[in-house]
Scaffold this motif. Structure first.
Motif, PDB file in Angstrom:
ATOM      1  N   HIS A 184       1.009  -1.343   0.049  1.00 40.46           N
ATOM      2  CA  HIS A 184      -0.042  -0.133   0.069  1.00 40.46           C
ATOM      3  C   HIS A 184       0.736   1.123   0.142  1.00 40.46           C
ATOM      4  O   HIS A 184       0.621   2.335  -0.787  1.00 40.46           O
ATOM      5  CB  HIS A 184      -1.024  -0.175   1.154  1.00 40.46           C
ATOM      6  CG  HIS A 184      -1.714   1.195   1.310  1.00 40.46           C
ATOM      7  ND1 HIS A 184      -2.856   1.527   0.570  1.00 40.46           N
ATOM      8  CD2 HIS A 184      -1.607   2.495   2.135  1.00 40.46           C
ATOM      9  CE1 HIS A 184      -3.360   2.664   1.020  1.00 40.46           C
ATOM     10  NE2 HIS A 184      -2.612   3.127   1.996  1.00 40.46           N
ATOM     11  N   ASP A 185       2.034   1.200   1.033  1.00 44.51           N
ATOM     12  CA  ASP A 185       2.742   2.362   0.930  1.00 44.51           C
ATOM     13  C   ASP A 185       3.431   2.836  -0.626  1.00 44.51           C
ATOM     14  O   ASP A 185       3.618   3.880  -0.840  1.00 44.51           O
ATOM     15  CB  ASP A 185       3.814   2.202   1.988  1.00 44.51           C
ATOM     16  CG  ASP A 185       3.132   2.133   3.457  1.00 44.51           C
ATOM     17  OD1 ASP A 185       1.840   2.714   3.401  1.00 44.51           O
ATOM     18  OD2 ASP A 185       3.916   1.996   4.385  1.00 44.51           O
ATOM     19  N   ARG A 231       2.438   1.746  -3.606  1.00 43.74           N
ATOM     20  CA  ARG A 231       1.381   2.406  -4.382  1.00 43.74           C
ATOM     21  C   ARG A 231       1.342   3.864  -4.265  1.00 43.74           C
ATOM     22  O   ARG A 231       1.256   4.594  -5.331  1.00 43.74           O
ATOM     23  CB  ARG A 231       0.221   1.425  -4.408  1.00 43.74           C
ATOM     24  CG  ARG A 231      -0.010   0.182  -4.921  1.00 43.74           C
ATOM     25  CD  ARG A 231      -1.302  -0.471  -4.889  1.00 43.74           C
ATOM     26  NE  ARG A 231      -1.968  -0.641  -3.746  1.00 43.74           N
ATOM     27  CZ  ARG A 231      -1.927  -1.609  -3.061  1.00 43.74           C
ATOM     28  NH1 ARG A 231      -1.125  -2.764  -3.480  1.00 43.74           N
ATOM     29  NH2 ARG A 231      -2.589  -1.884  -1.826  1.00 43.74           N
ATOM     30  N   GLU A 232       1.081   4.120  -2.802  1.00 43.06           N
ATOM     31  CA  GLU A 232       0.758   5.709  -2.553  1.00 43.06           C
ATOM     32  C   GLU A 232       2.038   6.498  -2.927  1.00 43.06           C
ATOM     33  O   GLU A 232       1.895   7.575  -3.636  1.00 43.06           O
ATOM     34  CB  GLU A 232       0.543   5.831  -1.161  1.00 43.06           C
ATOM     35  CG  GLU A 232      -0.901   5.276  -0.687  1.00 43.06           C
ATOM     36  CD  GLU A 232      -1.471   6.133   0.738  1.00 43.06           C
ATOM     37  OE1 GLU A 232      -0.449   6.230   1.468  1.00 43.06           O
ATOM     38  OE2 GLU A 232      -2.461   6.171   0.764  1.00 43.06           O
ATOM     39  N   GLU A 246       1.865   7.025  -6.793  1.00 45.04           N
ATOM     40  CA  GLU A 246       0.800   7.876  -7.365  1.00 45.04           C
ATOM     41  C   GLU A 246       1.127   9.598  -7.251  1.00 45.04           C
ATOM     42  O   GLU A 246       2.024   9.752  -6.578  1.00 45.04           O
ATOM     43  CB  GLU A 246      -0.392   7.465  -6.555  1.00 45.04           C
ATOM     44  CG  GLU A 246      -0.925   6.270  -6.777  1.00 45.04           C
ATOM     45  CD  GLU A 246      -2.214   5.927  -5.877  1.00 45.04           C
ATOM     46  OE1 GLU A 246      -2.499   6.795  -5.102  1.00 45.04           O
ATOM     47  OE2 GLU A 246      -2.740   4.773  -5.915  1.00 45.04           O
TER      48      GLU A 246
END
Length: 383
Positions: free
Chosen positions: A376-377, A379-380, A383
């Protein structure tokens, strides 16, 4: 891109269409229950703030509109409008045409054999995984995908295996202790503590639930032999299913019984199938341990011959060298196995020299949670 949203069944369902031709349907009650607004779900942890009884039983969709990359839905009789990201709808679609066959696994799982894995065993150094979240992500991902991985560069000292568990979660303590010794002993209470070879097996099938991860770390290994090996139980189960579907059915639909009473004050028992499927047919667990198998008493008389034939063939496939990946642990090396999938074994070794390993258990949910958080980290950050 979402191209259309059509209400059907008097608004109790909705059909969505994408420009690539994909279509899927959703029920109004499902959409309302999974609404993403801050009155339905906590913004902090994503948990629901309402129960199913807070949603009117007659819930239906009164109106829809597409706004950018989201679909807005108004629910009646509440008069509540909720926005659903189009990507979220596509990712959570449950309207599937093709039925799944028993024994299916998710896309993230890759089954393997000696031919595909012997020369590409996933591994990382402890220092690199400890200091680099990218390396740790790759190593944890390998455990998720293949069910095992090797780690190099641990201190060759007692208790060092705890450092591996600390990378992603916590040790699961059992009657064997926080960790246990794996070396030759006089009058051992478990065959693992001798210099005999061990058949490929999963650990502790007599527990419910079983420990889902096992870590074995080498402190000293100067004996002849004693190589470790691993076998992908999911690949073996698929092979059995391919050649003997009825045998696969018998091992997956009838429970085996396992027990352990090797220590004073300890009597562990469980009743679970050797090949466990979820309610939707997903292959979720392998339990195979001849040493701990109790009498099988839950198979109908008429099917016991077939059950034992399937059990024998399953064991033959597990022993087939085509499924076995072998490596020898040196001091400071360890490996981790998904104990619900990958069986591990040990070759016999001589009495000359020393072989001292330590083992412990951990829980897969901690590993998967840590991996999901790291992903998740990443991916963030992208972005």
């Amino acid at each position: 891109m979402l191209t259309r949203a059509t209400l059907t069944n008097d608004g109790r369902t909705i059909e969505l269409g994408w420009e690539d031709g994909t279509r899927c349907r959703f029920h109004a009650i499902w959409l309302r229950d999974n609404a993403l607004d801050d009155k339905t779900r906590s913004a902090g942890n994503g948990q629901r703030l309402i129960t199913i009884l807070d949603i009117p039983a007659e819930t239906h969709i009164g109106a829809t509109s597409m706004k950018g990359d989201a679909l807005e839905v108004t629910f009646v009789p509440e008069g509540k409008t909720v926005s659903f990201p189009v990507q979220w709808l596509r990712a959570n679609a449950y309207d599937r045409d093709e039925p799944r066959q028993p024994g299916w696994t998710g896309d993230v799982i890759q089954r393997w054999t000696k031919a595909t894995m012997q020369n590409s065993v996933p591994r990382a150094s402890y220092a690199a995984a400890f200091h680099g979240r990218g390396i740790l992500r790759e190593w944890l991902s390998a455990v998720r995908t293949y069910g095992f991985a090797v780690m190099d560069g641990l201190p060759a000292e007692s208790g060092a295996l705890c450092k591996v568990a600390d990378l992603f979660g916590y040790i699961r303590e059992t009657n064997y202790g926080r960790w246990f010794e794996v070396r030759a002993e006089v009058n051992p209470n478990n065959l693992a503590y001798t210099n005999l070879g061990l058949q490929a097996h999963t650990d502790n099938p007599y527990r419910d639930p079983v420990p889902t991860l096992q870590i074995l770390a080498c402190i000293e290994n100067t004996v002849e032999g004693g190589e470790s090996s691993v076998v992908d139980g999911f690949a073996v189960a698929a092979a059995l299913q391919g050649e003997n579907p009825d045998g696969f059915r018998l091992l997956s639909s009838n429970p085996a019984r396992f027990e352990y009473a090797g220590s004073s004050g300890v009597r562990l028992q469980s009743k679970r199938p050797m090949i466990e499927l979820g309610p939707d047919g997903e292959l979720i667990c392998i339990r195979f341990n001849n040493r701990s198998l109790a009498p099988t008493v839950d198979v109908p008389f008429a099917e016991m011959d077939g059950y034992y034939a399937a059990y024998r063939r399953f064991a033959e496939l597990i022993e087939d060298p085509a499924f076995e990946v072998t490596f020898k642990l040196e001091a400071g090396q360890s490996f981790i196995v998904d104990n619900t999938r990958v069986m591990h074994a040990r070759k016999a070794f001589s009495g000359i020299g020393k072989r001292w390993l330590q083992g412990c258990y951990a829980d897969k949910d901690g590993l998967l949670s840590t991996l999901a958080a790291i992903e998740h980290d990443f991916r963030e950050a992208a972005e």
